[in-house]
Design a protein around this motif. Structure first.
Motif, short mmCIF file in Angstrom:
data_model
loop_
_atom_site.label_atom_id
_atom_site.label_comp_id
_atom_site.label_asym_id
_atom_site.label_seq_id
_atom_site.Cartn_x
_atom_site.Cartn_y
_atom_site.Cartn_z
N LYS A 77 1.47 9.84 -4.24
CA LYS A 77 1.04 8.28 -4.48
C LYS A 77 0.52 8.29 -5.87
CE LYS A 77 -2.68 8.71 -1.84
NZ LYS A 77 -2.71 10.22 -1.55
N THR A 87 -4.15 4.52 -1.63
CA THR A 87 -5.31 4.70 -0.76
C THR A 87 -5.04 5.96 0.15
OG1 THR A 87 -7.18 3.88 0.53
CG2 THR A 87 -4.87 3.05 1.10
N ALA A 141 2.94 -3.59 7.33
CA ALA A 141 1.69 -2.95 7.66
C ALA A 141 1.52 -2.81 9.28
CB ALA A 141 0.35 -3.40 7.24
N VAL A 201 3.37 -1.36 3.75
CA VAL A 201 2.91 0.09 3.35
C VAL A 201 4.05 1.00 3.40
CG1 VAL A 201 1.91 1.94 4.53
CG2 VAL A 201 0.75 -0.31 4.95
N VAL A 245 0.17 5.06 1.09
CA VAL A 245 -0.65 6.02 1.57
C VAL A 245 0.06 7.51 1.83
CG1 VAL A 245 -1.72 4.13 2.95
CG2 VAL A 245 0.19 5.51 4.11
N GLY A 269 0.91 -1.30 0.04
CA GLY A 269 0.03 0.09 -0.01
C GLY A 269 0.84 1.21 -0.20
N CYS A 315 -3.23 -4.52 3.04
CA CYS A 315 -1.81 -4.53 2.69
C CYS A 315 -1.01 -5.36 3.70
CB CYS A 315 -1.66 -3.14 2.82
SG CYS A 315 -2.30 -1.98 1.79
N ALA A 359 -5.99 0.20 4.05
CA ALA A 359 -4.56 -0.07 3.98
C ALA A 359 -4.33 -1.24 4.94
CB ALA A 359 -3.67 1.09 4.20
#
Length: 558
Positions: free
Chosen positions: A335, A492, A519, A505, A328, A326, A502, A498
């Motif tokens: 992003k 996201t 994550a 991250v 973020v 992910g 995910c 997330a």
């Protein structure tokens, strides 16, 4: 919290009272009920949240209050809408125009569609005053600058002269709030005003609405599908389903002891901010490796000084088969720029993008075409990513047939994919407008999977969906990943999403990666101050909605 104090609104006068409201849809076959006996009251200074899935009747209720139901299509068949002593349903169109802005105002979900792109924002706020004949000249401008200052816009003189496209999403939403509140209405309707905003901007907008509410004593009807937001702002919650209010209760009561099965299902569908259990490490080669990726946009030129903006700088990560990474961060963090560079929808300025064993960062378009099947994208808005003039079957077989798959074989695979994403194979003969938003997003995912890619880039793929549909789509992506081993790059701004999908991250700020890890490491024990600020801004952080209880978040975050 003070706003949950028992009896806080006892004896407070009703600002708006909707009584047994019925609305019918006019069709050739007759009238079909779409709102069935809706009743609710909002008192001075109270925030009432109206929640439910798409199509439940939330926005329809607000449009009825505003007198904005489309003529000849939707009609109030019975009931009353009392604004003080005035029944709004008995007012003429001219009388309703006078009431809109002065006594009732509305903030819409998407300010870019609500604001005129060719008129300066200051003049658009001025128009509210002029249309009601309340101020002109220097006095009107003074009032506009004053309300712009109240909504905490920076450099109000400059923004007064700006066009909507020159402002950020949060600034445009503040302009909408200024327009709605400049005449100090008694009722403010906010229809999903923070859905498209990142968590920090969302927190600022919610705090702003609350501050202005306290200052002016405004009653607020807040329409949303985000239970985290509801937990932060609501005094009272009304849950809608199929045009009916199935449950109403003070916020603390509803979150702790939901009575209706549908309310419990909505709460259970809210993703937890605590990450899912980590999955085993993958020993296979990376499906995608990005090293030193940068993207710089240049502007200026003839008669104008040249300037550069670094949208992404030295971004490095790897994505393993069957795993989800992910990205973020706030709007403007870089992003989507990274996602578009990875897809080669924009040309990266520097760095490497290794898809399997091949670096595609600077491949010419002729050679790049052969790699497109290996990496596919699912966009945020399925309305815009599917051709409205093409049947679903045509959209699903287009990619494979372009790469040499026989139409009959591609169509057979499309039928299989429709079943996999939970839709009937018969739907291949239908058009996009015949499906709900969640169904369209399933179709968009099926179209991406039809190419049998190694990597799928999901750019805010569930941010526009209500919680129950979002939950279904996330489970679908997870299921497809387990069956097909697809690697997913998931963009996201929703930290709850997330946390649930995910494995790893990346946190981006101002085009740079400021934190990267599992994550669990990033979201439970963040090291960077910016990551901590994102998590602190996540609405409803102190609730486990599925378990109907408040929770203590790890001290490392606080």
């Amino acid at each position: 919290m003070e706003r949950f104090k028992t009896g806080r609104f006892d004896g407070v006068a009703d600002v708006i009272a909707i009584e047994n409201l019925h609305i019918g849809l006019q069709t050739m076959a007759g009238q079909t009920p779409v709102l069935d006996g809706v009743s609710l009251k909002i008192r001075k200074g109270e925030t009432a949240c109206l929640v439910g899935e798409s199509g439940s009747g939330k926005s329809l209720t607000s449009l009825a209050v505003m007198g904005l139901l489309p003529s000849g299509v939707l009609k109030v068949t019975s009931g009353r809408i009392m604004l003080g002593e005035t029944d709004l349903l008995t007012r003429s169109k001219r009388q309703m125009r006078a009431l809109r802005g002065s006594r009732i105002s509305m903030i819409f979900q998407e300010p870019m569609t609500a604001l005129n792109p060719v008129i300066r924002v200051g003049n658009q706020i001025l128009e509210v005053l002029r249309s009601h004949g309340l101020a002109s000249g220097k006095e009107a401008k003074r009032r506009v600058l004053d309300i712009m200052d109240q909504v905490h816009l920076p450099d109000v003189e400059r923004i007064y002269r700006s066009y909507p496209h020159q402002l950020s999403g949060g600034q445009r939403q503040r302009i909408m709030i200024a327009m709605a509140l400049i005449l100090e209405p008694t009722l403010l309707i906010a229809d999903e005003p923070t859905t498209a905003l990142d968590v920090t901007t969302q927190k600022q907008i919610l705090a702003l609405i609350s501050e202005l509410q306290r200052k002016h004593g405004t009653a607020v009807l807040f329409i949303t599908h985000d239970m985290g937001v509801v937990s932060e702002i609501a005094d009272t919650v009304h849950v809608m389903r199929h045009g009916q209010i199935v449950e109403s209760a003070p916020a603390q009561v509803l979150f702790r002891q939901p009575r209706h099965e549908y309310t419990r299902a909505l709460l259970k569908a809210v993703p937890s901010l605590h990450p899912r259990s980590p999955r085993p490490e993958v020993s296979a080669p990376a499906a995608l490796k990005v090293a030193g990726l940068g993207k710089t946009y240049a502007s200026g030129g003839f008669l104008k000084a040249r300037s550069e903006k670094r949208a992404a700088e030295d971004v490095t990560f790897q994505l393993m088969p069957g795993r989800t990474l992910g990205i973020v961060g706030e709007s403007g963090s870089g992003k989507t720029t990274v996602a578009r560079c990875v897809m080669r929808l924009v040309e990266p300025t520097n760095g490497a993008i290794r898809l399997g064993s091949l670096d595609i960062a600077h491949l010419p378009q002729g050679r790049l075409r052969d790699q497109r099947a290996k990496i596919q994208i699912v966009f945020q808005d399925p309305y815009r990513s599917l051709n409205p003039r093409r049947k679903i079957g045509q959209s699903l077989i287009e990619g494979p047939t372009n790469f040499g798959v026989a139409p009959e074989k591609a169509l057979a695979r499309a039928r299989e994919l429709m079943e996999i994403v939970g839709l009937s194979a018969d739907a291949l003969d239908s058009y996009p407008h015949q499906f709900s938003g969640g169904q369209r997003q399933r179709i968009a995912i099926a179209r991406a999977v039809a190419m049998e890619p190694d990597v799928i880039v999901a750019d805010e793929a569930v941010s526009a969906l209500d919680v129950s549909v979002q939950d279904q789509v996330l489970k679908l992506l997870d299921d497809l990943q387990q069956k097909l081993g697809i690697a997913i790059l998931f963009i996201t701004h929703d930290l709850r999403v997330a946390a649930q999908i995910c494995d790893y991250v990346i946190v981006m700020q101002h085009g740079k990666v400021v934190e990267h890890g599992t994550a669990e490491a990033v979201l439970v024990a963040p090291k960077h101050p910016y990551t901590r600020s994102l998590i602190d801004a996540a609405p409803g952080r102190g609730w486990d909605f599925g378990a109907c209880r408040e929770i203590a978040w790890p001290a490392a975050v606080s």
